[in-house]
Scaffold this active site. Sequence first.
Site, PDB file in Angstrom:
ATOM      1  N   PHE A 173       0.830  -1.205   0.000  1.00  0.00           N
ATOM      2  CA  PHE A 173       0.000   0.000   0.000  1.00  0.00           C
ATOM      3  C   PHE A 173       0.867   1.258   0.000  1.00  0.00           C
ATOM      4  O   PHE A 173       1.803   1.378   0.787  1.00  0.00           O
ATOM      5  CB  PHE A 173      -0.896  -0.031   1.244  1.00  0.00           C
ATOM      6  CG  PHE A 173      -1.963   1.021   1.283  1.00  0.00           C
ATOM      7  CD1 PHE A 173      -2.981   1.035   0.344  1.00  0.00           C
ATOM      8  CD2 PHE A 173      -1.966   1.982   2.286  1.00  0.00           C
ATOM      9  CE1 PHE A 173      -3.986   1.993   0.406  1.00  0.00           C
ATOM     10  CE2 PHE A 173      -2.964   2.942   2.356  1.00  0.00           C
ATOM     11  CZ  PHE A 173      -3.979   2.950   1.409  1.00  0.00           C
ATOM     12  N   SER A 182       3.136  -6.786   2.051  1.00  0.00           N
ATOM     13  CA  SER A 182       2.003  -6.115   2.679  1.00  0.00           C
ATOM     14  C   SER A 182       0.722  -6.373   1.885  1.00  0.00           C
ATOM     15  O   SER A 182       0.317  -7.520   1.726  1.00  0.00           O
ATOM     16  CB  SER A 182       2.308  -4.622   2.837  1.00  0.00           C
ATOM     17  OG  SER A 182       1.368  -4.000   3.654  1.00  0.00           O
ATOM     18  N   MET A 183       0.073  -5.325   1.345  1.00  0.00           N
ATOM     19  CA  MET A 183      -1.109  -5.579   0.511  1.00  0.00           C
ATOM     20  C   MET A 183      -0.725  -6.344  -0.753  1.00  0.00           C
ATOM     21  O   MET A 183      -1.560  -7.046  -1.326  1.00  0.00           O
ATOM     22  CB  MET A 183      -1.818  -4.273   0.157  1.00  0.00           C
ATOM     23  CG  MET A 183      -2.649  -3.703   1.278  1.00  0.00           C
ATOM     24  SD  MET A 183      -3.783  -2.447   0.663  1.00  0.00           S
ATOM     25  CE  MET A 183      -4.523  -1.884   2.202  1.00  0.00           C
ATOM     26  N   TRP A 210      -0.922  -8.476   4.182  1.00  0.00           N
ATOM     27  CA  TRP A 210      -2.085  -7.822   4.782  1.00  0.00           C
ATOM     28  C   TRP A 210      -3.299  -8.106   3.916  1.00  0.00           C
ATOM     29  O   TRP A 210      -3.257  -7.931   2.695  1.00  0.00           O
ATOM     30  CB  TRP A 210      -1.854  -6.319   4.874  1.00  0.00           C
ATOM     31  CG  TRP A 210      -2.898  -5.543   5.640  1.00  0.00           C
ATOM     32  CD1 TRP A 210      -2.798  -5.084   6.921  1.00  0.00           C
ATOM     33  CD2 TRP A 210      -4.185  -5.100   5.167  1.00  0.00           C
ATOM     34  NE1 TRP A 210      -3.936  -4.404   7.294  1.00  0.00           N
ATOM     35  CE2 TRP A 210      -4.819  -4.400   6.217  1.00  0.00           C
ATOM     36  CE3 TRP A 210      -4.876  -5.243   3.954  1.00  0.00           C
ATOM     37  CZ2 TRP A 210      -6.091  -3.837   6.100  1.00  0.00           C
ATOM     38  CZ3 TRP A 210      -6.137  -4.695   3.838  1.00  0.00           C
ATOM     39  CH2 TRP A 210      -6.740  -4.001   4.901  1.00  0.00           C
ATOM     40  N   ASP A 237       5.801  -6.834  13.730  1.00  0.00           N
ATOM     41  CA  ASP A 237       4.919  -6.175  12.767  1.00  0.00           C
ATOM     42  C   ASP A 237       3.704  -5.584  13.481  1.00  0.00           C
ATOM     43  O   ASP A 237       2.897  -6.305  14.061  1.00  0.00           O
ATOM     44  CB  ASP A 237       4.468  -7.190  11.707  1.00  0.00           C
ATOM     45  CG  ASP A 237       3.812  -6.541  10.496  1.00  0.00           C
ATOM     46  OD1 ASP A 237       3.310  -5.403  10.621  1.00  0.00           O
ATOM     47  OD2 ASP A 237       3.796  -7.179   9.429  1.00  0.00           O
ATOM     48  N   HIS A 241       7.242  -4.737   9.926  1.00  0.00           N
ATOM     49  CA  HIS A 241       6.450  -4.837   8.711  1.00  0.00           C
ATOM     50  C   HIS A 241       7.274  -4.489   7.464  1.00  0.00           C
ATOM     51  O   HIS A 241       7.066  -5.062   6.391  1.00  0.00           O
ATOM     52  CB  HIS A 241       5.244  -3.894   8.800  1.00  0.00           C
ATOM     53  CG  HIS A 241       4.283  -4.016   7.670  1.00  0.00           C
ATOM     54  ND1 HIS A 241       3.514  -5.138   7.454  1.00  0.00           N
ATOM     55  CD2 HIS A 241       3.970  -3.149   6.654  1.00  0.00           C
ATOM     56  CE1 HIS A 241       2.753  -4.968   6.376  1.00  0.00           C
ATOM     57  NE2 HIS A 241       3.023  -3.774   5.874  1.00  0.00           N
TER      58      HIS A 241
END
Length: 291
Positions: free
Chosen positions: A92, A160-161, A185, A206, A238
């Site tokens: 993201f 992540s995303m 995520w 994280d 993270h």
Amino acid sequence: MRTGLAALLAAGGLVAGQTGAQAVGTQAAADNPYERGPAPTQSSIEAATGPYAVSRTTVSSASVSTFGGGTVYYPTSTSDGTFGAVAIAPGFTASQSSVAWLGPRLASQGFVVFTIDTLSTLDQPAARGTQLLAALDYLTQTSSVRTRIDSTRLGVMGHSMGGGGTLEAAKSRPSLQAAIPLTGWNTDKTWPEIQTPTLIVGADGDTVAPVASHSEPFYTSLPASLDKAYLELNNATHSTPNSSNTTIAKYSISWLKRFIDNDTRYEQFLCPLPSPSTTIEEYRGNCPHTS
């Protein structure tokens, strides 16, 4: 004379042994036409560069419409034939630069690697998954390196995303050979539909995608029969996957080699399961199934 004869017989035995070993090696290569590169060692999978020299080419965002462009890293030599390929998505608000270190690191081990930008840095995991698949399609069908790729041997990664998108891509395309979400995520926590061998990487520190609410439930929801593993990095955050990391690299290389290249020489790094260490908080999984 007996000493000379014994030496001669011993030499003959050595030659026979070498011939036998060469035959085994030749047979192993014949059994697995996807095997690329020399036999691995702990040092070789931890090294900053692998055995292949790497070239790169840029894909302009203006030249594609289904994802945001990116950079392709690939082995310069064509003497070994085609290679498996991996598309990698950032997280993201991030661009491909956040995962750029993985490009040459993985490509030098014998893969074509595509670090991509997304259409919008605000794209959610489902959109990132769709774009990872679009990037693989571009790579294998349209790109200037398409003839270097075995289009049946593909994988996805993401941070992540982008890691959440990795799961989305694997769910949508079961033919993928490997998936590696890095501190992933996603609002969807359960992935029982996934059929692709999946290595989930989390980080103990994280706070953006805490392992208790992301990586761990992702892992436990995967089918018990699946080739799967959960690697939790020790003393990590993270953003740890955004810079060069030996632990991420060595297990990603081993996973991609084992499942994209069917290279059982890399099983030694996945089984027995790695033990906790200064870099590994926890490792769960099953030993790779033999096909």
